[in-house]
Scaffold this active site. Sequence first.
Site, PDB file in Angstrom:
ATOM      1  N   SER A 455       0.820  -1.210   0.000  1.00  0.00           N
ATOM      2  CA  SER A 455       0.000   0.000   0.000  1.00  0.00           C
ATOM      3  C   SER A 455       0.855   1.261   0.000  1.00  0.00           C
ATOM      4  O   SER A 455       0.633   2.185  -0.799  1.00  0.00           O
ATOM      5  CB  SER A 455      -0.952  -0.012   1.193  1.00  0.00           C
ATOM      6  OG  SER A 455      -0.235  -0.033   2.423  1.00  0.00           O
ATOM      7  N   ASP A 456       1.849   1.328   0.894  1.00  0.00           N
ATOM      8  CA  ASP A 456       2.643   2.558   0.977  1.00  0.00           C
ATOM      9  C   ASP A 456       3.574   2.716  -0.221  1.00  0.00           C
ATOM     10  O   ASP A 456       3.864   3.844  -0.642  1.00  0.00           O
ATOM     11  CB  ASP A 456       3.415   2.633   2.293  1.00  0.00           C
ATOM     12  CG  ASP A 456       4.302   1.443   2.564  1.00  0.00           C
ATOM     13  OD1 ASP A 456       4.258   0.451   1.805  1.00  0.00           O
ATOM     14  OD2 ASP A 456       5.050   1.474   3.565  1.00  0.00           O
ATOM     15  N   CYS A 457       4.031   1.613  -0.799  1.00  0.00           N
ATOM     16  CA  CYS A 457       4.914   1.704  -1.968  1.00  0.00           C
ATOM     17  C   CYS A 457       4.159   2.276  -3.167  1.00  0.00           C
ATOM     18  O   CYS A 457       4.695   3.124  -3.906  1.00  0.00           O
ATOM     19  CB  CYS A 457       5.482   0.336  -2.316  1.00  0.00           C
ATOM     20  SG  CYS A 457       6.491  -0.370  -0.997  1.00  0.00           S
TER      21      CYS A 457
END
Length: 729
Positions: A455-457
């Site tokens: 998700s954060d990538c």
Amino acid sequence: MSRPALTRPLRSDRGDMPRTDPERWRLNTDKVGRLNWIYVRDDDELRRRPQTPYEKYVLGLETGLPALSKAETPYDASLNGLRFLKELQLDEGLWACRYGGPMFLLIGIVGAHYVTKTPIPEEWKIEIIRYLTNTAHPVDGGWGLHSEDKSTVFGTACNYVVIRLMGMPPEHPVAVAARETLHKFGGAVGCPQWGKVFLSLLNLYEWDGVNPIPPDMWALPDWLPFHPSKWWIHCRQVYLPMGYLYSEKVKAPLDPLLESLRSEIYTVPYDTIDFSKHRNDISEIDIYYPHTTILNVVNSAMVLWEKFIRPDWVKQKARDTVVDLIRKENQNTDFLCVGPINNVLNAIVIYCEEGPNSKNFLRHKERFADFMYISEEGMLMTGTNGVQCWDTSHTLQTICTIGAGDLPEFRETVKKGLKFLDNSQFTENCIPGSFRDGRLGCWPFSTKDQGYTVSDCTAEALKAVLMVQKLPNVDTLVSDERIYPAIDVLLSLQNRGNFSPGSFASYEKIRGTPLLELVNPAEVFGNIMVEYPYVECSDSVVIGLSYFRDHSSYRRNEVVRAIDDAISYIKSEQDSNGGWYGSWGICFTYAAMFAIEALSYQGEVYANSEVVRKGCHFLAKRQEADGGWGESYRSCETLTYVPHEQTQVVNTAWACLALMLAEYPDIEVIRRGIRLIMSRQQPNGEWKQEGIEGVFNRSCMIEYPNYKFYFPIKALGLFAKKYSNTPLF
């Protein structure tokens, strides 16, 4: 006993230990960031292909990069740091790094070669021995769970076996010291479960002494709440091949070297050990997550099931299901797999199923090199096949944040980085039946080939793409139509209902109840059974969606709702003392930077937000006398802030960025931190490596060596933009 800092000269260089010629190593890569180190023996090829600054840098050679004009102001220092970092960019546009730290990986790659009778290159053997020599504890000679850990049975037993299989004689001082420490701990019977699995594969332990890893659960209906498809992706992908290997009792044929090792890693003769009585023996120095009573009951029941009850057809059905899922994992990741452990275990399964000459096993063998990284200290196995997308996204954001993207000297740097992100975006979803969520339009942590989005990538790459494509003289490579599927996936990943509503986990939505942690069998890791909500992942998604919200009206109402709900979650996770626990970096300083950045994008700053004020006070109270911040990895283990023995450039940059984004009114607090960062910058613009930066599963630390570049550069540049660019010394 904690591990003191690495000293020079390296231990491997103090005697007559062999080493390869560092000037013969070259790094091969491609447009999607594959990293393969090769050892060049042909002199003509060496002349045709001189080493790059990055290759020289990571090998500890003189880079030839000039000393820069002394930085008088924060912005000058920021640009000097960026000039150094620019020289480390590879031609394909990415930034590579040595993603080391975990000390239980080499036993996997070496064991896979040994079990499958695959020769290990001589240059690997030499450099693996060097690496383990240089990372052995300088006092007791053992190894821990990670490179800064105290010595443990897991680390010491596994890496002792590695150095012996690589050719180190048992009388070598490094081997003697490690063996003495292992014996002091009671020998290898005290290994946690994963260590016992690796030793069993090498015929150095008996499978009867391993707690059950039944593949049978994969044959159950997947609607069951405890079905493995509900587990966290790393957990289920590791225990998938482990279950096969455990069930089939796979082990290497006994040979004289293994016979000798059997006599070296235990304190009593091997044949006198009743391994079945050591299933639950884990050294006190190793254990982080003790067995629950429920797990012990389940293990005992499964032993009875396997020995006396399970029909053969159930075992065969489970085996077929597991092999099918392993093949799908291989296809979805081009045989890289989600990480190094299941990569090597999957390779052994394919070897057992298809033989040494099958196309699939041969592809596995080709991929082994993607995890092997050479450095000044020797050769290690990395925690994934790299950090390519994550590092490139953050570097591009830094360049844009400090206003350097418009400068002619960095224009090509930015364009190359954008092209790499363009090449790295996923263009297809996974094979149906893989128990995988959508990935179309998203970005990975490492490479497109590796096949997993986080998700954060995706959010950080999205932000980087939008920032760079707003610069003049930069073409739009990633169209809005290509970004929309990434937004679809991010929105689908937000947790709703009973599982931390509003939050984002790492790879997937939370699928299983945290109660499954009651049967966590790994003993050395916490929070591995299911996905958990993460402050940093939620922060990054908020930041990425906020940039997108200001760029496009696509699914506007849903994007705004997702941001608002994630902000509510982030606020709810703040401790009473103002801190946020960081699950992927060390630790409270890391999480504070992300949390306050996310809040600042919604207009919440020190002047109008009690949450932000508490976060700022938490940081300000922990500033050290020299103006910096230093946080120990022990914070991750204990879930409370633990100061490092020395201030750290990376922690200082994180704290300064948080305070600046919060518009903290006491500028002198920030200025002192900026001075500390400037004072440690080298004449060529770099910063030297200090303490380890990252963590996973609370107990295992991992390296992010590029953090010491782009976060300090960002902090210096942002200070100059927000306050003043006057000399600070």
